[in-house]
Design a protein around this motif. Structure first.
Motif, PDB file in Angstrom:
ATOM      1  N   TYR A  79       6.261   1.585   3.060  1.00  0.00           N
ATOM      2  CA  TYR A  79       6.423   1.637   1.603  1.00  0.00           C
ATOM      3  C   TYR A  79       7.587   2.642   1.061  1.00  0.00           C
ATOM      4  CZ  TYR A  79       5.272   2.356  -3.371  1.00  0.00           C
ATOM      5  OH  TYR A  79       5.233   2.401  -4.711  1.00  0.00           O
ATOM      6  N   ASP A  80       8.505   2.035   0.248  1.00  0.00           N
ATOM      7  CA  ASP A  80       9.565   2.806  -0.160  1.00  0.00           C
ATOM      8  C   ASP A  80       9.331   3.563  -1.582  1.00  0.00           C
ATOM      9  OD1 ASP A  80      12.124   3.707  -0.927  1.00  0.00           O
ATOM     10  OD2 ASP A  80      12.844   1.623  -1.408  1.00  0.00           O
ATOM     11  N   HIS A  81       9.139   5.030  -1.286  1.00  0.00           N
ATOM     12  CA  HIS A  81       9.081   5.710  -2.263  1.00  0.00           C
ATOM     13  C   HIS A  81      10.009   6.284  -3.293  1.00  0.00           C
ATOM     14  CE1 HIS A  81       4.951   6.729  -0.953  1.00  0.00           C
ATOM     15  NE2 HIS A  81       5.491   6.716   0.262  1.00  0.00           N
ATOM     16  N   SER A  82      11.325   5.347  -2.951  1.00  0.00           N
ATOM     17  CA  SER A  82      12.582   6.131  -3.819  1.00  0.00           C
ATOM     18  C   SER A  82      12.449   5.752  -5.185  1.00  0.00           C
ATOM     19  CB  SER A  82      13.668   5.337  -3.278  1.00  0.00           C
ATOM     20  OG  SER A  82      13.722   4.241  -3.282  1.00  0.00           O
ATOM     21  N   ASN A  83      11.794   4.702  -5.963  1.00  0.00           N
ATOM     22  CA  ASN A  83      11.896   4.293  -7.167  1.00  0.00           C
ATOM     23  C   ASN A  83      10.531   4.907  -7.890  1.00  0.00           C
ATOM     24  OD1 ASN A  83      14.338   3.101  -6.932  1.00  0.00           O
ATOM     25  ND2 ASN A  83      13.314   1.407  -6.311  1.00  0.00           N
ATOM     26  N   ASP A  84       9.584   5.580  -7.248  1.00  0.00           N
ATOM     27  CA  ASP A  84       8.426   5.662  -7.797  1.00  0.00           C
ATOM     28  C   ASP A  84       8.497   6.931  -9.111  1.00  0.00           C
ATOM     29  OD1 ASP A  84       7.165   4.279  -5.854  1.00  0.00           O
ATOM     30  OD2 ASP A  84       6.362   6.204  -4.777  1.00  0.00           O
ATOM     31  N   ASP A  85       9.809   7.730  -9.033  1.00  0.00           N
ATOM     32  CA  ASP A  85       9.820   8.463 -10.160  1.00  0.00           C
ATOM     33  C   ASP A  85      10.506   7.664 -11.457  1.00  0.00           C
ATOM     34  OD1 ASP A  85      12.163   8.376  -8.973  1.00  0.00           O
ATOM     35  OD2 ASP A  85      12.520  10.445  -9.288  1.00  0.00           O
ATOM     36  N   GLU A  86      10.935   6.689 -11.312  1.00  0.00           N
ATOM     37  CA  GLU A  86      11.436   5.853 -12.358  1.00  0.00           C
ATOM     38  C   GLU A  86      10.442   5.666 -13.584  1.00  0.00           C
ATOM     39  OE1 GLU A  86      13.697   2.654 -11.216  1.00  0.00           O
ATOM     40  OE2 GLU A  86      15.103   3.838  -9.935  1.00  0.00           O
TER      41      GLU A  86
ATOM     42  N   ASP B 282       0.933  -1.014  -0.141  1.00  0.00           N
ATOM     43  CA  ASP B 282       0.065  -0.025  -0.033  1.00  0.00           C
ATOM     44  C   ASP B 282       0.785   1.468   0.157  1.00  0.00           C
ATOM     45  OD1 ASP B 282      -1.951   1.906   0.397  1.00  0.00           O
ATOM     46  OD2 ASP B 282      -2.586   1.372   2.446  1.00  0.00           O
ATOM     47  N   PRO B 283       0.668   2.168  -1.047  1.00  0.00           N
ATOM     48  CA  PRO B 283       1.638   3.323  -1.069  1.00  0.00           C
ATOM     49  C   PRO B 283       1.333   4.240  -0.066  1.00  0.00           C
ATOM     50  CG  PRO B 283       0.248   3.280  -2.999  1.00  0.00           C
ATOM     51  CD  PRO B 283      -0.119   1.851  -2.171  1.00  0.00           C
TER      52      PRO B 283
END
Length: 140
Positions: free
Chosen positions: A125-132, A119-120
């Motif tokens: 939750y790890d948001h580090s790769n969300d912009d890839e 669940d975001p």
């Protein structure tokens, strides 16, 4: 005697100058060696970090390959037919009471063909790769 004293004084002076020169050269050599040692230690430290990074990458790749191999083996096992009666009963018990869509989803999830995402909104939750961007989602 005076001449001998003068020669002895010049000899002593020359020896003192040579000794001072040798000491100056020794000091320069020690300073150069110290500088070289510092450069070498810095290089060794950088190399150690690079080696550790490569090892971490290699370990991560090995883990990913092991995971992929385990998934491949699980798929091969799941596809083996005919199944033992006990396995058929366990599968019927697990998936029998589900509608078709839910059954299909659960089978794919159990086989590892789809991944369930966290669940975001969760704190873990790890948001580090969300912009890839994924290549198939990039419009050219």
């Amino acid at each position: 005697e005076e001449e001998a004293a003068r020669i002895a004084a010049e000899k002593a002076k020359k020896e003192a100058e040579e000794k001072a020169e040798r000491e100056r050269i020794r000091a320069i050599a020690a300073k150069a060696e110290s500088k070289q040692r510092g450069i070498l230690e810095a290089k060794l430290a950088i190399d150690a970090v690079e080696i550790a990074e490569r090892k971490a990458e290699s370990d991560a790749l090995a883990a990913k390959l092991a995971e992929m191999e385990a998934k491949r083996e699980a798929l091969a096992k799941a596809r083996m037919q005919p199944k033992l009666p006990e396995e058929e009963k366990a599968l019927a018990d697990r998936y029998g009471n589900m509608d078709v869509k839910e059954r299909a989803f659960n089978i794919l999830a159990d086989l590892g063909l789809i991944e369930l995402h966290v669940d975001p909104d969760s704190e873990s939750y790890d948001h580090s790769n969300d912009d890839e961007l994924v290549p198939e989602n990039v419009i050219v």
